[in-house]
Design an enzyme around this catalytic site. Structure first.
Site, PDB file in Angstrom:
ATOM      1  CE1 TYR A   7       1.201   0.870   4.277  1.00 40.21           C
ATOM      2  CE2 TYR A   7       0.824  -1.495   4.249  1.00 40.21           C
ATOM      3  CZ  TYR A   7       1.391  -0.372   4.830  1.00 40.21           C
ATOM      4  OH  TYR A   7       2.142  -0.505   5.962  1.00 40.21           O
ATOM      5  N   GLY A   8       2.174   1.124   0.067  1.00 39.19           N
ATOM      6  CA  GLY A   8       3.035   2.295   0.251  1.00 39.19           C
ATOM      7  C   GLY A   8       4.097   2.454  -0.809  1.00 39.19           C
ATOM      8  CD  GLU A  82       7.976  -2.855   4.349  1.00 39.13           C
ATOM      9  OE1 GLU A  82       8.155  -1.920   5.161  1.00 39.13           O
ATOM     10  OE2 GLU A  82       7.473  -2.669   3.235  1.00 39.13           O
TER      11      GLU A  82
END
Length: 154
Positions: A7-8, A82
């Protein structure tokens, strides 16, 4: 192969998209576009203007993003990229498929059906982040005016 929802900064056209397309990191196949079935707060925070999806299901908005099918090598790379599990946590969530890629031959799933995917969210965060605007979509070059600061620039 595992379904992952991004989503980023890893989405197409975003500063870290190369992470998912570089064959050296593993294999990814673009599956299509989707939106979280549950609402989550998506904020842009820190001095680096990083998109954070806060693990507070039911609060915020349905988040738009992209679905990829990735191999174990790429999944491991993404976990490291991440900072999982210390910075982000990889959680399983339901994604409503909005658009399947034409080259997608891996599944007979069609638009508006649910697909279980992993995504990276933040379980621990600064309480003041809850006062930031909640977004339903992230674009590093968006109208929010919060320019993403890439790790090479830090």
């Amino acid at each position: 192969m595992t379904h992952i929802f991004v989503y980023g900064t890893i989405k197409k056209g975003q500063p870290n998209h190369h992470c998912i397309t570089s064959a050296i990191n593993g294999k990814a196949v673009y599956y299509g576009k989707g939106v979280t079935d549950e609402k989550y707060p998506l904020v842009i925070a820190s001095k680096y203007n990083i998109p954070y999806l806060l693990n507070i299901p039911g609060s915020g908005q349905n988040i738009a993003g992209e679905i990829y099918t990735v191999d174990d090598k790429l999944l491991q790379f993404l976990d490291e990229f991440e900072g999982c599990p210390d910075h982000y946590q990889r959680i399983s969530t339901s994604i409503r498929i909005q658009e399947c890629a034409q080259e997608n031959t891996l599944s007979s799933k069609t638009e508006n059906t649910i697909l279980k995917c992993f995504m990276y969210s933040k379980s621990s965060y600064q309480q003041e982040w809850l006062n930031l605007p909640f977004h339903n979509n992230y674009d590093a070059f968006g109208s929010h005016g919060l320019k993403y600061v890439n790790c090479e620039s830090r």
